[in-house]
Design an enzyme around this catalytic site. Structure first.
Site, PDB file in Angstrom:
ATOM      1  N   HIS A  95       0.889  -1.185   0.000  1.00 48.97           N
ATOM      2  CA  HIS A  95       0.000   0.000   0.000  1.00 48.97           C
ATOM      3  C   HIS A  95       0.922   1.228   0.000  1.00 48.97           C
ATOM      4  O   HIS A  95       1.766   1.378  -0.880  1.00 48.97           O
ATOM      5  CB  HIS A  95      -0.919  -0.105   1.221  1.00 48.97           C
ATOM      6  CG  HIS A  95      -2.063   0.853   1.276  1.00 48.97           C
ATOM      7  ND1 HIS A  95      -2.410   1.695   0.246  1.00 48.97           N
ATOM      8  CD2 HIS A  95      -2.967   1.117   2.268  1.00 48.97           C
ATOM      9  CE1 HIS A  95      -3.469   2.418   0.595  1.00 48.97           C
ATOM     10  NE2 HIS A  95      -3.820   2.087   1.826  1.00 48.97           N
ATOM     11  N   HIS A 102      -2.204  -1.983  -9.903  1.00 48.73           N
ATOM     12  CA  HIS A 102      -3.208  -1.426  -8.997  1.00 48.73           C
ATOM     13  C   HIS A 102      -4.444  -2.301  -9.046  1.00 48.73           C
ATOM     14  O   HIS A 102      -4.791  -2.830 -10.101  1.00 48.73           O
ATOM     15  CB  HIS A 102      -3.576   0.009  -9.408  1.00 48.73           C
ATOM     16  CG  HIS A 102      -4.237   0.764  -8.311  1.00 48.73           C
ATOM     17  ND1 HIS A 102      -5.589   0.685  -8.079  1.00 48.73           N
ATOM     18  CD2 HIS A 102      -3.724   1.583  -7.373  1.00 48.73           C
ATOM     19  CE1 HIS A 102      -5.873   1.437  -7.034  1.00 48.73           C
ATOM     20  NE2 HIS A 102      -4.774   1.988  -6.574  1.00 48.73           N
ATOM     21  N   ASP A 152       2.731   5.662  -6.531  1.00 48.49           N
ATOM     22  CA  ASP A 152       3.967   5.548  -5.757  1.00 48.49           C
ATOM     23  C   ASP A 152       5.227   5.483  -6.613  1.00 48.49           C
ATOM     24  O   ASP A 152       6.330   5.532  -6.079  1.00 48.49           O
ATOM     25  CB  ASP A 152       3.913   4.297  -4.861  1.00 48.49           C
ATOM     26  CG  ASP A 152       2.884   4.453  -3.757  1.00 48.49           C
ATOM     27  OD1 ASP A 152       2.837   5.544  -3.170  1.00 48.49           O
ATOM     28  OD2 ASP A 152       2.132   3.505  -3.496  1.00 48.49           O
TER      29      ASP A 152
HETATM   30  N1  CMC Z   1       5.001  -6.553 -10.445  1.00 47.94           N
HETATM   31  C1  CMC Z   1       4.904  -7.747 -11.079  1.00 47.94           C
HETATM   32  N2  CMC Z   1       3.770  -8.432 -11.230  1.00 47.94           N
HETATM   33  C2  CMC Z   1       2.664  -7.894 -10.716  1.00 47.94           C
HETATM   34  C3  CMC Z   1       2.679  -6.652 -10.047  1.00 47.94           C
HETATM   35  C4  CMC Z   1       3.903  -5.989  -9.928  1.00 47.94           C
HETATM   36  N3  CMC Z   1       3.980  -4.800  -9.319  1.00 47.94           N
HETATM   37  N4  CMC Z   1       1.418  -6.362  -9.636  1.00 47.94           N
HETATM   38  C5  CMC Z   1       0.646  -7.378 -10.033  1.00 47.94           C
HETATM   39  N5  CMC Z   1       1.396  -8.296 -10.693  1.00 47.94           N
HETATM   40  C6  CMC Z   1       0.930  -9.533 -11.348  1.00 47.94           C
HETATM   41  C7  CMC Z   1       0.618 -10.606 -10.339  1.00 47.94           C
HETATM   42  O1  CMC Z   1       1.734 -11.422 -10.095  1.00 47.94           O
HETATM   43  C8  CMC Z   1      -0.516 -11.341 -11.030  1.00 47.94           C
HETATM   44  O2  CMC Z   1       0.051 -12.136 -12.030  1.00 47.94           O
HETATM   45  P1  CMC Z   1      -0.585 -13.596 -12.318  1.00 47.94           P
HETATM   46  O3  CMC Z   1      -1.964 -13.317 -12.828  1.00 47.94           O
HETATM   47  O4  CMC Z   1       0.334 -14.216 -13.314  1.00 47.94           O
HETATM   48  O5  CMC Z   1      -0.598 -14.326 -11.010  1.00 47.94           O
HETATM   49  C9  CMC Z   1      -1.286 -10.219 -11.727  1.00 47.94           C
HETATM   50  O6  CMC Z   1      -0.319  -9.201 -11.977  1.00 47.94           O
HETATM   51  C10 CMC Z   1      -2.438  -9.647 -10.921  1.00 47.94           C
HETATM   52  O7  CMC Z   1      -1.914  -9.271  -9.662  1.00 47.94           O
HETATM   53  P2  CMC Z   1      -2.734  -9.282  -8.314  1.00 47.94           P
HETATM   54  O8  CMC Z   1      -1.814  -9.549  -7.186  1.00 47.94           O
HETATM   55  O9  CMC Z   1      -3.943 -10.172  -8.455  1.00 47.94           O
HETATM   56  O10 CMC Z   1      -3.242  -7.794  -8.277  1.00 47.94           O
HETATM   57  P3  CMC Z   1      -3.862  -7.078  -7.022  1.00 47.94           P
HETATM   58  O11 CMC Z   1      -4.940  -6.229  -7.516  1.00 47.94           O
HETATM   59  O12 CMC Z   1      -4.190  -8.051  -5.949  1.00 47.94           O
HETATM   60  O13 CMC Z   1      -2.620  -6.214  -6.482  1.00 47.94           O
HETATM   61  C11 CMC Z   1      -1.163  -4.458  -6.015  1.00 47.94           C
HETATM   62  C12 CMC Z   1      -2.533  -4.844  -6.584  1.00 47.94           C
HETATM   63  C13 CMC Z   1      -1.063  -2.935  -6.020  1.00 47.94           C
HETATM   64  C14 CMC Z   1      -1.054  -4.959  -4.563  1.00 47.94           C
HETATM   65  C15 CMC Z   1      -0.062  -5.082  -6.886  1.00 47.94           C
HETATM   66  O14 CMC Z   1      -0.148  -4.605  -8.205  1.00 47.94           O
HETATM   67  C16 CMC Z   1       1.328  -4.841  -6.315  1.00 47.94           C
HETATM   68  O15 CMC Z   1       1.784  -5.610  -5.463  1.00 47.94           O
HETATM   69  N6  CMC Z   1       2.042  -3.767  -6.785  1.00 47.94           N
HETATM   70  C17 CMC Z   1       3.330  -3.424  -6.245  1.00 47.94           C
HETATM   71  C18 CMC Z   1       3.149  -2.654  -4.952  1.00 47.94           C
HETATM   72  C19 CMC Z   1       2.659  -1.245  -5.199  1.00 47.94           C
HETATM   73  O16 CMC Z   1       3.164  -0.534  -6.063  1.00 47.94           O
HETATM   74  N7  CMC Z   1       1.672  -0.842  -4.393  1.00 47.94           N
HETATM   75  C20 CMC Z   1       1.100   0.514  -4.459  1.00 47.94           C
HETATM   76  C21 CMC Z   1      -0.310   0.471  -4.947  1.00 47.94           C
HETATM   77  S1  CMC Z   1      -0.959   2.081  -5.395  1.00 47.94           S
HETATM   78  C22 CMC Z   1      -0.939   3.067  -4.002  1.00 47.94           C
HETATM   79  C23 CMC Z   1      -1.409   2.481  -2.744  1.00 47.94           C
HETATM   80  O17 CMC Z   1      -2.353   1.684  -2.679  1.00 47.94           O
HETATM   81  O18 CMC Z   1      -0.837   2.843  -1.723  1.00 47.94           O
END
Ligand code: CMC
Length: 435
Positions: A274, A313, A369
């Site tokens: 987050h 996201h 971020d």
């Molecule tokens: N790098 C590589 N792969 C990713 C990433 C990433 N940053 N984010 C998602 N994926 C992949 C994930 O591995 C999955 O692949 P597969 O379908 O093959 O298993 C697919 O994309 C969908 O990911 P998810 O985990 O189901 O997506 P989510 O909606 O649960 O997660 C997230 C959203 C923001 C937690 C995630 O994108 C992430 O971990 N990003 C990196 C951390 C980050 O930048 N967070 C800040 C978010 S914005 C501001 C805030 O909220 O504070």
């Protein structure tokens, strides 16, 4: 014959429970069906009824909200109907904070009252300084902030009176007013610098910058950097039902005081998935170190060894509109402070990722971020402080959502269900017989 001729269309969902062959008509309102409507679907009278299963709430609306609108496919973000681009360009953070609380932009008189109320409450009790001094010299400032905001509840026992609108207003003003002071004190503590007290001749942003950076008198303000900080706080001010806001709503639904509820939000924001992602982005750029190392780093991300921080996201499946604006702010800031070599790595990382099928097919774009940390660093804030700045920005959103949750007649204490996967009943084994 067209489909239209065959069926009478209505805003309902027809469900056949194949266990019983029973048919049900569930009303559809605002594109949703009510999870509780499934409870009538039972196999016999003793059955609890059907539940819906949605770990991480990926497809469950938990409230009705009139505060923030996001269209994740089209990259749209609006506060109370106003596009984020227009607010970021023209307003102040306190104007936006008022808009989020009240639902309308303030008149000049209303803005003056709001600003004066906040200015009046910027000081914290001197006992707060005592417990802040008890933190270790290298305490993480987010840990300090979440502890300090939670502790404020002991200073304001009147905050428990959450049914009184005037009292709720007072507590919201206190939280808006005191978070920059506490954040600045955390900043000074880890540097071994004496605390600088609020100077109420300064505006909200100027006061915060002065409390963090002033040495031996007033800090010389840099209007470009202060405007950049103002825009960043506006961009972070609310983001509907994100992890920290859900934490504030969920904890607040127990009718605890708002200091305790908001400290839960700060705890949620601390996490690297987050708000902590802005800190993690800088760590990642340090690890990459050089543009030449980007392809091998991306390969490791694709192998699932780690995530590309600042990318992806839950809601945005296109470019995060906040990231677009932040990129523009970065240009102004770096023109002032000189280029951060890490920006080049970040730009190249973004370019390569946006051409790579792994990221394209998963609709992973830079989020808020990705670039914000680079700007905070150029302003002189250390990496572990970035999420504290995010928390200052998010405070008006948490407070507006807390108020909305309390006034929502449909809300009750937040209490999800579970699917039990443990043992069925089994006989207790006395200690001596276990082996
Ligand atoms: N790098 C590589 N792969 C990713 C990433 C990433 N940053 N984010 C998602 N994926 C992949 C994930 O591995 C999955 O692949 P597969 O379908 O093959 O298993 C697919 O994309 C969908 O990911 P998810 O985990 O189901 O997506 P989510 O909606 O649960 O997660 C997230 C959203 C923001 C937690 C995630 O994108 C992430 O971990 N990003 C990196 C951390 C980050 O930048 N967070 C800040 C978010 S914005 C501001 C805030 O909220 O504070």
């Amino acid at each position: 014959m067209s489909n239209k001729d065959q069926f009478v269309f209505s805003d309902t969902l027809s469900v056949t429970d194949n266990r019983t062959a029973q048919q049900y008509q569930l009303p559809i309102t605002d594109g949703t069906v009510r999870a509780m409507d499934f409870r009538q679907m039972k196999v016999d009278v003793d059955d609890f009824g059907l539940m819906t299963y949605d770990p991480a709430f990926t497809n469950t609306a938990c409230c009705r909200s009139a505060i923030t609108f996001i269209d994740g496919e089209r990259g749209i973000l609006r506060y109370r109907g106003y596009p984020i681009e227009q607010l970021a360009e023209t307003t102040s953070f306190l104007e936006v904070a008022y808009l989020l609380q009240v639902g309308e932009l303030p008149t000049p008189d209303q803005l003056k009252v709001w600003t004066d109320d906040i200015r009046y409450h910027t000081y914290v009790h001197t006992k707060v300084l005592k417990f802040l001094e008890g933190f270790l010299y290298d305490a993480h400032p987010m840990g300090m902030l979440l502890g300090a905001v939670g502790a404020l509840s002991t200073f304001y026992p009147d905050a428990k009176d959450i049914q009184n609108p005037a009292n709720r207003y007072l507590q919201r003003v206190r939280l808006m007013a005191k978070i920059p002071t506490l954040a600045a004190f955390a900043f000074r503590h880890v540097r071994g610098l004496p605390f600088v007290f609020p100077d109420n001749d300064l505006d909200y942003i100027g006061n915060f910058v002065n409390m963090t950076f002033s040495i031996g008198g007033k800090h010389e303000p840099n209007p470009i950097l202060q405007r950049a900080l103002q825009i960043l706080l506006i961009l972070h001010a609310d983001h509907e039902q994100n992890c920290s806001t859900s934490a504030v709503r969920s904890v607040g639904s127990s009718h605890v005081d708002p200091f305790s509820a908001v400290s839960a939000g700060i705890a949620a924001l601390y996490g690297p998935l987050h708000g902590g992602a802005n800190e993690a982005v800088l760590t990642m750029l340090d690890v990459i170190g050089d543009k030449a190392n980007i392809p091998s780093y991306i390969e490791r991300v694709k192998q699932g060894e780690m995530r590309l921080m600042g990318f992806g996201h839950r809601v945005y499946k296109s470019y995060d509109p906040r990231a677009k604006l932040i990129k523009r702010v970065a240009d102004d800031v770096f023109a002032e402070t000189g280029l951060n070599p890490k920006l080049e790595i970040a730009l190249e990382l973004e370019r390569i990722a946006l051409e790579d099928d792994y990221f394209v097919s998963r609709k992973l774009y830079p989020n808020v971020d990705f670039y914000s940390g680079l700007i905070y660093q150029a302003m002189g804030y250390p990496t572990d402080y970035f999420t504290v700045l995010f928390a200052i920005g998010r405070m008006p959103g948490w407070l507006a959502q807390w108020e909305e949750m309390l006034l929502d007649k449909e809300q009750k204490i937040s209490r999800p269900r579970q699917i039990y996967t443990g043992y069925p009943e089994r006989p207790f084994v006395p200690l001596a017989q276990r082996g």
